[in-house]
Design a protein around this motif. Structure first.
Motif, PDB file in Angstrom:
ATOM      1  N   SER A 261       1.395  -4.342   3.168  1.00 43.56           N
ATOM      2  CA  SER A 261       2.535  -5.015   2.214  1.00 43.56           C
ATOM      3  C   SER A 261       2.894  -3.818   1.384  1.00 43.56           C
ATOM      4  N   VAL A 262       4.239  -4.240   0.860  1.00 45.01           N
ATOM      5  CA  VAL A 262       4.856  -3.025  -0.054  1.00 45.01           C
ATOM      6  C   VAL A 262       5.405  -3.940  -1.274  1.00 45.01           C
ATOM      7  N   ASP A 263       5.194  -3.308  -2.390  1.00 48.64           N
ATOM      8  CA  ASP A 263       5.617  -3.919  -3.596  1.00 48.64           C
ATOM      9  C   ASP A 263       4.779  -5.201  -4.076  1.00 48.64           C
ATOM     10  N   ARG A 264       5.211  -6.157  -3.597  1.00 49.58           N
ATOM     11  CA  ARG A 264       4.474  -7.625  -3.919  1.00 49.58           C
ATOM     12  C   ARG A 264       3.405  -7.476  -2.837  1.00 49.58           C
ATOM     13  N   MET A 265       2.568  -8.418  -3.293  1.00 46.73           N
ATOM     14  CA  MET A 265       0.900  -8.657  -2.564  1.00 46.73           C
ATOM     15  C   MET A 265       1.238  -9.859  -1.761  1.00 46.73           C
ATOM     16  N   THR A 266       0.406 -10.005  -0.659  1.00 42.65           N
ATOM     17  CA  THR A 266       0.574 -11.266   0.046  1.00 42.65           C
ATOM     18  C   THR A 266      -0.287 -12.241  -0.377  1.00 42.65           C
ATOM     19  N   GLY A 267      -1.345 -12.146  -1.313  1.00 38.85           N
ATOM     20  CA  GLY A 267      -2.410 -12.974  -1.811  1.00 38.85           C
ATOM     21  C   GLY A 267      -3.553 -13.141  -0.758  1.00 38.85           C
ATOM     22  N   TYR A 268      -3.478 -12.282   0.395  1.00 37.71           N
ATOM     23  CA  TYR A 268      -4.667 -12.187   1.385  1.00 37.71           C
ATOM     24  C   TYR A 268      -5.468 -10.915   1.167  1.00 37.71           C
ATOM     25  N   GLU A 269      -6.640 -11.032   0.294  1.00 37.50           N
ATOM     26  CA  GLU A 269      -7.218  -9.786   0.013  1.00 37.50           C
ATOM     27  C   GLU A 269      -7.471  -8.910   1.167  1.00 37.50           C
ATOM     28  N   GLN A 270      -7.683  -9.458   2.344  1.00 43.71           N
ATOM     29  CA  GLN A 270      -8.002  -8.509   3.751  1.00 43.71           C
ATOM     30  C   GLN A 270      -6.682  -7.938   4.140  1.00 43.71           C
ATOM     31  N   THR A 271      -5.643  -8.023   3.324  1.00 44.38           N
ATOM     32  CA  THR A 271      -4.511  -7.288   4.084  1.00 44.38           C
ATOM     33  C   THR A 271      -4.811  -5.810   4.191  1.00 44.38           C
ATOM     34  N   THR A 272      -4.460  -5.219   5.331  1.00 46.74           N
ATOM     35  CA  THR A 272      -5.007  -3.762   5.706  1.00 46.74           C
ATOM     36  C   THR A 272      -4.700  -2.929   4.588  1.00 46.74           C
ATOM     37  N   SER A 273      -3.615  -2.688   4.155  1.00 43.89           N
ATOM     38  CA  SER A 273      -3.268  -1.904   3.036  1.00 43.89           C
ATOM     39  C   SER A 273      -2.301  -2.290   2.066  1.00 43.89           C
ATOM     40  N   ARG A 274      -2.000  -1.981   0.907  1.00 44.87           N
ATOM     41  CA  ARG A 274      -1.287  -2.751   0.040  1.00 44.87           C
ATOM     42  C   ARG A 274      -0.358  -1.543  -0.791  1.00 44.87           C
ATOM     43  N   VAL A 275       0.711  -1.275  -0.846  1.00 42.63           N
ATOM     44  CA  VAL A 275       1.365  -0.255  -1.454  1.00 42.63           C
ATOM     45  C   VAL A 275       1.935  -0.839  -2.900  1.00 42.63           C
TER      46      VAL A 275
END
Length: 483
Positions: A261-275
């Motif tokens: 995900s970039v900028d905003r987050m998906t809300g799913y903690e296990q998202t592989t990586s979050r920019v």
């Protein structure tokens, strides 16, 4: 169909509790070779000596103990004393970002609690850029946007090094799906431009960019279609952290497809990586500017309107929460009303028109996006209210998101301040995704981008913090040129 919102806060609370009990064994030690990239960044610094860097951080805890019980003029005096405390430019910004909420302004405390800003802050990634990354003013890469066809400059093209040319197995084509919203907004088009620029540097990457058009159900359908196509990776910009967004991201990851995900987050903690970007710095710097501006005017009383992004969006909660933390030390500040829009200019304009009709004196308009600031100014001007404050003073417009329109508005004195938030971070997300897909590299769960100093008309110093002028930042702005 509209995304479900009634259960949003309870869901976030559940995720926060779970994440607090969860060991993050994904947070690996990352060793990405950035020496060449850093040298390139330093070589490009021909125009300015201002640098955002990983300098040693001061221990701010004693300062928070000293300030947390102060209010009004005493709090102001403490803020004004910060330059005498041996703090660097970044330390001063960190002080305002990490500043504890004060109980001095009861209405702000209630709004802070009712909107559950602390829950968002507790789960929002913070820290330093990884891999000892250093960003220097003037660095980056000039491009022509594939979608916007505009001349742009991407600031962080040396963050997470990725060699140009074929990636991974040169005989294989890697397919990446991009699920985003809002090709009717220049910020989001810029986001797509940066992702496409990076993918075009690699002949064996195919990028499929889809616009969910501000519809969370459509976003879920797009991600599910990528899963059915068995793409190699997914990059996403979600509108809000909702169950509608979380479920397809979870399905993708459980199916073996990495999601960044970039900028905003998906809300799913296990998202592989979050920019993630500099939301906390956006809100805190608006608060810093406003308090110093009011102090210069000689009156810490102000009636404030909040024009905000959609309820549940990371951008809205983090920016507004950090803004209110700074204001909470001043009991005479009155939050008249808080409005949300759907990330559309027309909705923001209608909200501001309603506020002008309802409240005879509006001193300040805080906007969590540049489209709101532009709409707020236009509505106020149309209502002949620009200079409607006490003694004929001008309404103060605080802006976030660095479009050319917004930066020019600061230059022309229409907006008092802008806190940049660049859309040009999706190239970082593509590079991270490629490392995850092709090289099995240890990319961290959270990829933090540097805080960017606010833009003021004359590059003023705010409580010892050196800001930028419009000319300093203009080359990094997004949107069509007005010059």
């Amino acid at each position: 169909m509209k995304a479900k919102r009634l259960t949003f806060h309870s869901f976030i609370l559940m995720m926060f509790i779970l994440s607090g009990c969860m060991s993050d064994d994904r947070m690996k030690t990352v060793e990405v070779n950035q020496q060449a990239a850093e040298s390139k960044s330093n070589a490009q610094n021909t125009r300015s000596t201002q640098t955002v860097t990983n300098e040693p951080k001061a221990d701010l805890t004693p300062l928070f103990e000293e300030v947390k019980h102060l209010e009004g003029q005493e709090a102001l005096a403490y803020f004004e004393s910060l330059p005498t405390k041996g703090l660097s430019n970044s330390d001063i910004l960190d002080f305002f970002i990490q500043l504890p909420l004060s109980n001095a302004n009861e209405d702000i405390v209630n709004l802070f609690k009712n909107d559950q800003f602390q829950l968002y802050m507790n789960t929002y990634p913070t820290g330093e850029p990884f891999g000892n990354y250093r960003w220097t003013m003037g660095s980056g890469t000039e491009i022509t946007g594939s979608f916007s066809n505009l001349d742009l400059k991407l600031p962080f093209t040396d963050y997470i090094y990725l060699k140009e040319g074929p990636v991974g197995d040169p005989t294989k084509t890697y397919r990446i799906g991009v699920a985003t919203h809002g090709f009717d907004q220049p910020w989001n088009v810029g986001l797509a431009d940066a992702a496409k620029w990076q993918s075009d540097k690699h002949s064996n990457i195919e990028l499929d960019v889809r616009d969910a058009q501000w519809d969370n159900d459509r976003m879920a359908d797009i991600i599910d279609s990528f899963i059915l196509q068995k793409v190699d990776g997914i990059l996403t910009w979600p509108m809000v952290e909702s169950e509608t967004t979380i479920a397809p991201v979870k399905r993708a990851i459980e199916g073996g497809i990495p999601v960044v995900s970039v900028d905003r987050m998906t809300g799913y903690e296990q998202t592989t990586s979050r920019v993630t970007g500099n939301f906390p710095a956006n809100g805190a710097q608006n608060g810093m500017y406003l308090i110093q501006k009011l102090a210069q005017e000689g009156d810490l009383h102000a009636n404030v309107i909040l024009l905000r992004k959609p309820l549940g969006s990371t951008a809205d909660a983090i920016r507004t929460g950090h803004f209110l933390k700074v204001l909470s030390y001043f009991p005479e500040i009155n939050i008249l009303k808080s409005y949300h829009d759907a990330d559309h200019s027309a909705h923001a304009l209608a909200n501001m028109q309603e506020a002008l009709n309802e409240f005879p004196i509006i001193d300040v308009v805080f906007n969590t996006g540049d489209h709101q600031a532009i709409a707020a100014y236009d509505a106020t001007k149309s209502a002949d209210r620009l200079n409607s404050r006490k003694d004929g003073k001008k309404v103060i417009f605080l802006s976030i998101d660095d479009s050319k329109t917004a930066i020019n508005a600061v230059r022309d004195g229409l907006f008092e301040v802008n806190t940049p938030y660049t859309p040009f971070i999706s190239d970082i997300g593509i590079r991270a995704l490629v490392h995850l897909i092709t090289e099995n590299d240890s990319i961290p769960h959270d990829i933090i981008t540097p805080n960017i100093p606010m833009v003021t008309r004359d590059g003023a110093t705010i409580f010892g913090f050196k800001t930028q002028s419009p000319d300093d930042w203009y080359e990094y702005t997004f949107g069509a040129s007005l010059e």
